[in-house]
Design a protein around this motif. Sequence first.
Motif, PDB file in Angstrom:
ATOM      1  N   GLN A 134      41.248  41.967  39.494  1.00 21.25           N
ATOM      2  CA  GLN A 134      42.179  41.160  40.280  1.00 21.25           C
ATOM      3  C   GLN A 134      42.934  40.158  39.407  1.00 21.25           C
ATOM      4  N   ARG A 135      42.314  39.745  38.323  1.00 21.33           N
ATOM      5  CA  ARG A 135      42.959  38.794  37.414  1.00 21.33           C
ATOM      6  C   ARG A 135      43.615  39.492  36.215  1.00 21.33           C
ATOM      7  N   GLY A 137      44.517  42.892  36.031  1.00 23.93           N
ATOM      8  CA  GLY A 137      45.396  44.013  36.334  1.00 23.93           C
ATOM      9  C   GLY A 137      44.928  45.332  35.765  1.00 23.93           C
ATOM     10  N   HIS A 139      41.943  48.143  35.834  1.00 18.65           N
ATOM     11  CA  HIS A 139      40.730  48.722  36.408  1.00 18.65           C
ATOM     12  C   HIS A 139      39.910  49.398  35.320  1.00 18.65           C
ATOM     13  N   GLY A 162      36.036  42.829  42.973  1.00 16.12           N
ATOM     14  CA  GLY A 162      36.584  42.324  44.227  1.00 16.12           C
ATOM     15  C   GLY A 162      35.932  42.909  45.454  1.00 16.12           C
ATOM     16  N   THR A 165      32.763  49.029  44.800  1.00 24.86           N
ATOM     17  CA  THR A 165      33.565  50.236  44.640  1.00 24.86           C
ATOM     18  C   THR A 165      32.696  51.458  44.362  1.00 24.86           C
ATOM     19  N   ASP A 185      31.245  38.820  41.730  1.00 23.41           N
ATOM     20  CA  ASP A 185      31.955  38.481  42.966  1.00 23.41           C
ATOM     21  C   ASP A 185      30.949  37.838  43.902  1.00 23.41           C
TER      22      ASP A 185
END
Length: 286
Positions: A134-135, A137, A139, A162, A165, A185
């Motif tokens: 998320q910070r 960019g 994956h 986040g 997954t 998280d």
Amino acid sequence: MTPTGLFVPLITPFDASGGVATDALEALGHQVLDAGATGLVALGTTGEPAALTDTERRTVVDVAAAICRDRGAPLLVGAATAEALAALGDRPEVTAALTVVPPFVRPGEAGVVAHFRALAAGSPVPLIVYDVPQRTGQHLSAATLRELAAIPGVVGVKHAPGVVTADTVALLADPPRDFAILGGDDAFVAPVLALGAHGGVLASAHCATPDFVRLIGAWRDADPAVARQLGHRLSRLSAALFAGPNPTVLKGVLHAQGRIPTPDVRLPLLPAARPLVTAALAQLTA
């Protein structure tokens, strides 16, 4: 050293003049260790390192290192360049660097692996990959995380995608040997621990520290009833503490508790709105 347990990424408290409140920082470090945390993190995202001067960053690490030296606790330090890593070589208290995946440039997964291979080859301390797409960019798949785990000198990952997954599930279903998977998280750490994570790097654990310690221990010791009860409550607390940009709400709560002299943050952050702080305080007392 394979890091396990609860690591608290310390905020950087500021005094009324705007400087680093070193006494409050020292007190926070001792408080969370007294409450059962395994170790500390200096200059993580929660500590606003980009808003600090070079001198202030050294001061923060000095304070955290002194605490960990006194307590015999492990210290992780945020460091993402060869120069920053080299500066940790004369700090025996530092057990590993928390090294973020290169942000903004999105180098691709092969580029990330090459980047960490180069950093690890010259680093005086082991690296923990800070995986926070998320910070950054960028994956990282489970396959890439396994490649990173195979690099000599890379000892773990702060896994903060986040959400939980498919790659989280795949990684924890067959975790690399001698490689720590730490939940990053806060609101989702309970399911990650249930899947087999070795601990967490959790800013929310400035508050309710003993309960976060118990949560990690309950999943480790196969006590799901206790773990679920704690996980539900702590997930709500974490969601409230992250309802504004980190660490704005957390600082508001710590100030309301009298643990830091001001709730101040530095630009581009703004102090948390009062209703967000009130809601988080309500979760603490729930």
